[in-house]
Design a protein around this motif. Sequence first.
Motif, PDB file in Angstrom:
ATOM      1  N   ASN A 113     -53.572  -6.847 107.338  1.00  0.00           N
ATOM      2  CA  ASN A 113     -54.150  -5.522 107.083  1.00  0.00           C
ATOM      3  C   ASN A 113     -55.264  -5.135 108.054  1.00  0.00           C
ATOM      4  O   ASN A 113     -55.822  -4.048 107.930  1.00  0.00           O
ATOM      5  N   PHE A 118     -58.367   0.281 115.622  1.00  0.00           N
ATOM      6  CA  PHE A 118     -57.516   1.088 114.748  1.00  0.00           C
ATOM      7  C   PHE A 118     -58.080   2.497 114.756  1.00  0.00           C
ATOM      8  O   PHE A 118     -59.070   2.765 115.444  1.00  0.00           O
ATOM      9  N   SER A 235     -62.175   4.614 102.518  1.00  0.00           N
ATOM     10  CA  SER A 235     -63.476   4.568 101.852  1.00  0.00           C
ATOM     11  C   SER A 235     -64.175   5.896 102.077  1.00  0.00           C
ATOM     12  O   SER A 235     -64.042   6.494 103.154  1.00  0.00           O
ATOM     13  N   ILE A 295     -49.499  -5.142 109.420  1.00  0.00           N
ATOM     14  CA  ILE A 295     -49.981  -3.921 110.065  1.00  0.00           C
ATOM     15  C   ILE A 295     -49.486  -3.834 111.518  1.00  0.00           C
ATOM     16  O   ILE A 295     -49.191  -2.753 112.025  1.00  0.00           O
TER      17      ILE A 295
HETATM   18  P1  AMP Z   1     -64.278   1.574 106.105  1.00  0.00           P
HETATM   19  O1  AMP Z   1     -65.163   2.784 106.096  1.00  0.00           O
HETATM   20  O2  AMP Z   1     -64.904   0.397 106.758  1.00  0.00           O
HETATM   21  O3  AMP Z   1     -63.770   1.265 104.738  1.00  0.00           O
HETATM   22  O4  AMP Z   1     -63.005   1.974 106.985  1.00  0.00           O
HETATM   23  C1  AMP Z   1     -62.236   3.088 106.609  1.00  0.00           C
HETATM   24  C2  AMP Z   1     -60.784   2.733 106.471  1.00  0.00           C
HETATM   25  O5  AMP Z   1     -60.282   2.283 107.728  1.00  0.00           O
HETATM   26  C3  AMP Z   1     -60.486   1.583 105.511  1.00  0.00           C
HETATM   27  O6  AMP Z   1     -60.403   2.024 104.194  1.00  0.00           O
HETATM   28  C4  AMP Z   1     -59.160   1.082 106.042  1.00  0.00           C
HETATM   29  O7  AMP Z   1     -58.085   1.905 105.621  1.00  0.00           O
HETATM   30  C5  AMP Z   1     -59.316   1.281 107.531  1.00  0.00           C
HETATM   31  N1  AMP Z   1     -59.753   0.036 108.192  1.00  0.00           N
HETATM   32  C6  AMP Z   1     -60.982  -0.550 108.126  1.00  0.00           C
HETATM   33  N2  AMP Z   1     -61.035  -1.653 108.885  1.00  0.00           N
HETATM   34  C7  AMP Z   1     -59.815  -1.794 109.435  1.00  0.00           C
HETATM   35  C8  AMP Z   1     -59.231  -2.745 110.333  1.00  0.00           C
HETATM   36  N3  AMP Z   1     -59.938  -3.774 110.834  1.00  0.00           N
HETATM   37  N4  AMP Z   1     -57.939  -2.564 110.696  1.00  0.00           N
HETATM   38  C9  AMP Z   1     -57.219  -1.522 110.232  1.00  0.00           C
HETATM   39  N5  AMP Z   1     -57.718  -0.588 109.395  1.00  0.00           N
HETATM   40  C10 AMP Z   1     -58.990  -0.721 108.995  1.00  0.00           C
END
Ligand code: AMP
Length: 311
Positions: A113, A118, A235, A295
């Motif tokens: 995941n 990304f 988030s 992923i």
């Molecule tokens: P965050 O604000 O850190 O939660 O990042 C927002 C969204 O990006 C998350 O809910 C995931 O869907 C996606 N995401 C976060 N980190 C990663 C990662 N390392 N690789 C892929 N998708 C990510």
Amino acid sequence: MSTPSLNNFINHINSQHLPAILKIQNVLLMELQKFAHDQGFIQIMPLLMSPITDPLNHDVYPAELQYEERKLKLTASMIFHKQLALIPENINKIYIMAPNIRLELAKKKSSSNHLLEFSQFDIEIKNANMDEIMAFIEKLYVHIFAVIEKECAAELTLLGRKLPKMKGAFPRYSTEGMPLTEVDAFCNKLSAESPVPCFVTNFKREFYDKEDPAKKGVYRNFDLVYPENYGEALSGAEREYEYNQIIRRMQELNTNLTAYENYLEMSKHKLIPRTAGCGIGIQRLLKFICGKPQIKDVCLFDRSILSEFTF
Ligand code: AMP
Ligand code: MG
């Protein structure tokens, strides 16, 4: 071919599924943007480097570069720039197709995941609260899934994927009062057992997620969790924007204030607007739509934690 890594790359790039995934991705990218545009959002351009970026609520390897006398961080998320972009009068809703670099620790995060780079479909709205953002997300998901079901029927069949039904409103669960150690397991259980996406609210995390003024220690934020074990989708939160509260939260989290000098100065002069927003992980969404286990399966070039970086 001479190496297993080249063989893997050639098999992946020639796989029958890849063109179907790319077609679905194309429709997804277009529809995310069109939907936001139609709701009055303004698209802004992403940035790749900056003196400050998202401190994140987990450890990553540092991703910095040196330019002349300055150290610049590669963008982990556009959070602070989203707040600043909403300063101009009449700019009230923005979205960004935002690339992020996060050099995740291979020991701590799952490669199924997590990518090292990304993109987020990142949105932010001035004077909004978290309920308005969640309502936007529900409408967006219902729309996206309906369009993809219709326009990508052949591709979904080729992938053997039957999309789960998307109906608003998604169930909501609060983690208020839940011991911190139980929160991840709670989200994982929801993802494994719920037949529909669910919102989970009130996490303790970065300083920029707003603390409820009426309930100290409770935060006005949320995640969306996918069903079928696909895990965290996005988030979002209302943001801290008031100086005293930002300082308090930073100190609580042992943040180095020096790096945030300009940001703090802006908030001291009440120049940071009140906003709320969220960021959807685009590759995670594509993985969920395509029903793939990894992923990297939905990425043309593998940037997952265990990537061989063939290209
Ligand atoms: P965050 O604000 O850190 O939660 O990042 C927002 C969204 O990006 C998350 O809910 C995931 O869907 C996606 N995401 C976060 N980190 C990663 C990662 N390392 N690789 C892929 N998708 C990510
Ligand atoms: Mg998150």
